[in-house]
Design an enzyme around this catalytic site. Structure first.
Site, PDB file in Angstrom:
ATOM      1  N   HIS A 106      32.627  69.051 -43.544  1.00 11.66           N
ATOM      2  CA  HIS A 106      32.913  67.611 -43.504  1.00 11.66           C
ATOM      3  C   HIS A 106      34.289  67.316 -44.108  1.00 11.66           C
ATOM      4  CE1 HIS A 106      31.741  63.264 -43.796  1.00 11.66           C
ATOM      5  NE2 HIS A 106      32.623  63.313 -44.772  1.00 11.66           N
ATOM      6  N   GLU A 107      34.510  67.804 -45.322  1.00 13.90           N
ATOM      7  CA  GLU A 107      35.783  67.499 -45.992  1.00 13.90           C
ATOM      8  C   GLU A 107      36.947  68.177 -45.282  1.00 13.90           C
ATOM      9  OE1 GLU A 107      35.859  65.091 -47.899  1.00 13.90           O
ATOM     10  OE2 GLU A 107      33.793  64.967 -48.583  1.00 13.90           O
ATOM     11  N   HIS A 110      38.095  66.094 -42.512  1.00 12.95           N
ATOM     12  CA  HIS A 110      39.023  65.034 -42.935  1.00 12.95           C
ATOM     13  C   HIS A 110      40.447  65.572 -43.047  1.00 12.95           C
ATOM     14  CE1 HIS A 110      36.147  61.901 -43.440  1.00 12.95           C
ATOM     15  NE2 HIS A 110      35.541  62.401 -44.508  1.00 12.95           N
ATOM     16  N   HIS A 116      35.277  59.247 -40.198  1.00 11.83           N
ATOM     17  CA  HIS A 116      33.812  59.282 -40.146  1.00 11.83           C
ATOM     18  C   HIS A 116      33.289  58.923 -38.756  1.00 11.83           C
ATOM     19  CE1 HIS A 116      33.611  58.903 -44.756  1.00 11.83           C
ATOM     20  NE2 HIS A 116      33.465  60.156 -44.385  1.00 11.83           N
ATOM     21  N   CYS A 117      32.227  59.579 -38.375  1.00  9.97           N
ATOM     22  CA  CYS A 117      31.610  59.419 -37.060  1.00  9.97           C
ATOM     23  C   CYS A 117      30.424  58.458 -37.178  1.00  9.97           C
ATOM     24  CB  CYS A 117      31.113  60.780 -36.575  1.00  9.97           C
ATOM     25  SG  CYS A 117      30.599  60.796 -34.849  1.00  9.97           S
ATOM     26  N   CYS A 122      26.531  64.247 -36.327  1.00  5.62           N
ATOM     27  CA  CYS A 122      27.860  64.876 -36.396  1.00  5.62           C
ATOM     28  C   CYS A 122      28.190  65.181 -37.856  1.00  5.62           C
ATOM     29  CB  CYS A 122      28.896  63.934 -35.787  1.00  5.62           C
ATOM     30  SG  CYS A 122      30.603  64.497 -35.904  1.00  5.62           S
ATOM     31  N   CYS A 141      30.355  66.524 -33.242  1.00  4.59           N
ATOM     32  CA  CYS A 141      30.002  65.995 -31.925  1.00  4.59           C
ATOM     33  C   CYS A 141      31.135  66.369 -30.959  1.00  4.59           C
ATOM     34  CB  CYS A 141      29.819  64.475 -32.003  1.00  4.59           C
ATOM     35  SG  CYS A 141      31.365  63.572 -32.230  1.00  4.59           S
TER      36      CYS A 141
END
Ligand SMILES: [Zn+2]
Ligand SMILES: [Zn+2]
Length: 154
Positions: A106-107, A110, A116-117, A122, A141
């Site tokens: 996740h990070e 970025h 953000h989704c 996702c 996704c």
């Protein structure tokens, strides 16, 4: 494809003491980001991900699982809330590993410019709580996958 990159581990660093907020009993993640940047910057890394085991917050939120600075190419995650034991449950290494991978990816997402989704499956969906982390997968996704590939120059 997921995030296929060369990864190098550097020596551990101490969590900067100035990040600690006595009244909250937590660490402000933004000064830690600065510390990670300084720590790894000299070696010319493209992106840096700090992994710590203290409870993180940013002002306005009770806690965060992690934080990223796209401009600086630095991100951080905390493992502390990813363990079952934090919630008084029996430890589960498999679950812990899955959560850690999701938060790290996740990070890193970025750091490749992804926002953000809205799709809760996702990996770049914002985790407000652990249920969000558990619901989402470790992958992006289709839209974010292709955005990531473009960002990585593929
Ligand atoms: Zn995020
Ligand atoms: Zn997405």
């Amino acid at each position: 494809m997921r995030l296929e990159s060369e990864v190098e581990m550097v020596e551990p660093m101490d969590v900067p003491g100035n990040a600690y907020n006595v009244s909250r009993g937590q660490y402000h993640s933004t000064p830690i980001l600065g510390g990670v940047r300084q720590f790894g910057g000299a070696d010319g890394f493209d992106k840096l991900l700090g992994i710590c085991d203290v409870d993180l917050y940013v002002p306005g939120l009770n806690f965060v699982f992690g934080e990223a600075s796209l401009a600086e190419g630095v991100a951080i995650i905390s493992l502390i809330r990813l363990r079952q034991g934090y919630y008084g449950l029996p430890e589960d290494d498999g679950v812990f590993m899955e959560r850690s991978v999701k938060e790290a990816v996740h990070e890193l997402g970025h750091l490749y410019g992804l926002s953000h989704c809205r799709d809760s499956r996702c990996v770049i969906f914002f985790s407000n709580n652990l249920m969000d982390t558990d619901r989402k997968g470790p992958t992006f996704c289709p839209r974010h996958q292709s955005q990531l590939e473009r960002a990585m120059g593929r």
